[in-house]
Design a protein around this motif. Sequence first.
Motif, PDB file in Angstrom:
ATOM      1  N   MET A 165      81.504 -35.924 -45.687  1.00  0.00           N
ATOM      2  CA  MET A 165      82.246 -34.674 -45.532  1.00  0.00           C
ATOM      3  C   MET A 165      81.786 -33.634 -46.532  1.00  0.00           C
ATOM      4  O   MET A 165      81.642 -32.452 -46.204  1.00  0.00           O
ATOM      5  N   ILE A 191      88.229 -31.505 -50.751  1.00  0.00           N
ATOM      6  CA  ILE A 191      87.996 -32.673 -49.898  1.00  0.00           C
ATOM      7  C   ILE A 191      88.496 -33.939 -50.586  1.00  0.00           C
ATOM      8  O   ILE A 191      89.146 -34.792 -49.970  1.00  0.00           O
ATOM      9  N   SER A 227      78.565 -32.153 -45.377  1.00  0.00           N
ATOM     10  CA  SER A 227      78.719 -31.300 -44.205  1.00  0.00           C
ATOM     11  C   SER A 227      79.414 -29.983 -44.523  1.00  0.00           C
ATOM     12  O   SER A 227      78.963 -28.910 -44.100  1.00  0.00           O
ATOM     13  N   LYS A 228      80.495 -30.039 -45.266  1.00  0.00           N
ATOM     14  CA  LYS A 228      81.362 -28.874 -45.433  1.00  0.00           C
ATOM     15  C   LYS A 228      80.970 -27.967 -46.601  1.00  0.00           C
ATOM     16  O   LYS A 228      81.532 -26.880 -46.748  1.00  0.00           O
ATOM     17  N   THR A 229      80.016 -28.389 -47.415  1.00  0.00           N
ATOM     18  CA  THR A 229      79.588 -27.534 -48.533  1.00  0.00           C
ATOM     19  C   THR A 229      78.258 -26.831 -48.240  1.00  0.00           C
ATOM     20  O   THR A 229      77.749 -26.118 -49.100  1.00  0.00           O
ATOM     21  N   ILE A 238      85.240 -26.519 -52.680  1.00  0.00           N
ATOM     22  CA  ILE A 238      85.267 -27.263 -51.415  1.00  0.00           C
ATOM     23  C   ILE A 238      85.217 -28.761 -51.682  1.00  0.00           C
ATOM     24  O   ILE A 238      85.986 -29.535 -51.096  1.00  0.00           O
ATOM     25  N   ASN A 287      82.505 -34.335 -39.856  1.00  0.00           N
ATOM     26  CA  ASN A 287      83.271 -33.202 -39.334  1.00  0.00           C
ATOM     27  C   ASN A 287      84.750 -33.533 -39.172  1.00  0.00           C
ATOM     28  O   ASN A 287      85.439 -32.967 -38.321  1.00  0.00           O
ATOM     29  N   ASN A 290      88.605 -33.419 -39.455  1.00  0.00           N
ATOM     30  CA  ASN A 290      89.456 -32.231 -39.503  1.00  0.00           C
ATOM     31  C   ASN A 290      90.237 -32.202 -40.816  1.00  0.00           C
ATOM     32  O   ASN A 290      91.349 -32.732 -40.912  1.00  0.00           O
ATOM     33  N   LEU A 291      89.664 -31.571 -41.812  1.00  0.00           N
ATOM     34  CA  LEU A 291      90.285 -31.509 -43.133  1.00  0.00           C
ATOM     35  C   LEU A 291      91.601 -30.742 -43.089  1.00  0.00           C
ATOM     36  O   LEU A 291      92.540 -31.076 -43.803  1.00  0.00           O
ATOM     37  N   GLU A 292      91.687 -29.712 -42.248  1.00  0.00           N
ATOM     38  CA  GLU A 292      92.879 -28.877 -42.202  1.00  0.00           C
ATOM     39  C   GLU A 292      94.114 -29.653 -41.740  1.00  0.00           C
ATOM     40  O   GLU A 292      95.251 -29.252 -41.990  1.00  0.00           O
TER      41      GLU A 292
END
Length: 309
Positions: free
Chosen positions: A218, A239, A221-223, A235, A300, A302-304
């Motif tokens: 994660m 996480i 991917s998200k950074t 970020i 991917n 769903n962190l939210e």
Amino acid sequence: MKKDTLYLHVGWSKTGTSAIQAQIQAQNAEFLARGILYPQSLQWPDHSHHPFALAFRNAGVYASDMSPAQAVDKLEAEVSTSNADNVLISSELSPFYFDNPRFRQFVGQTFRQVKVIFTLRCQSELLLSLFNQLVKDPNIRYPSSLFALAMNNVNWLNYHQTIKRWVDVVGRENVVIVPYGRDVVDRFLGLFDVHYRQTETGEATIVNPSVPTRCLSMIQSKTRQASNNEEFLAIRDRIIVASKYVDGDQDKHVLFAVPEQQSFDQYFKRSNQTLAEQFDFDVGLLEKSSYKPVLVLPPNFNLEACQVA
């Protein structure tokens, strides 16, 4: 009159080196009492001697502001003002220093002998720990797969091949092997007859902690779109916090499968055995007793949707 011994602790990375360096500094007075100088002028804040090592060879984004000659001159200046008869340099980023003529000259003129210390670890464990380090570091932000990291470091992780090069210069009798384990700091200090001293709380200090393994994909991917280190860290840390609220059964992405781990370790089995026979240590200390898959949160995920306190 020459000093006695130059000790070079040259790694490997992710074998407890940061904890060793911090503990040496914490017990610096005891080392000095035993005639061992741990140079103060060539340290990073983490108490490693990376500035010295990096002067001889850069390591990715990390570099020294000194040339090899300047690094040796700085070390020579501190050694010359010390009454200690021995010197200990510790950096897991160490290159093969003897390639440099200024270093060879300094050593030949200053010391009677050189001893080289290696801390080693099961290769699949080291690989995963190194991947963690590179992914979490805002200055590196490692973008590739664990497989790519493995393939790019096959030669580096062949301990026997690398150690032989040092043996050819300093002699087998002047090479020391310290296999990794929970007591690696204690055993390292014991080489110098220094007794490991715990902190006042009685708990070992955690140096350079890893991020939770389950967060690695994660984070990668998200950074990717982070424009600076501060944004990357924000970020990354979000996480890590959010992952505490996610059940473990969501860890469905296979980062490092059991057959992959076994195959990777099998590749080094013969060279590790040769090394163990040459230096008389239990090769089992470089082997896993059991394997389990390394599962992580999907890249991917769903962190939210995570409920963060």
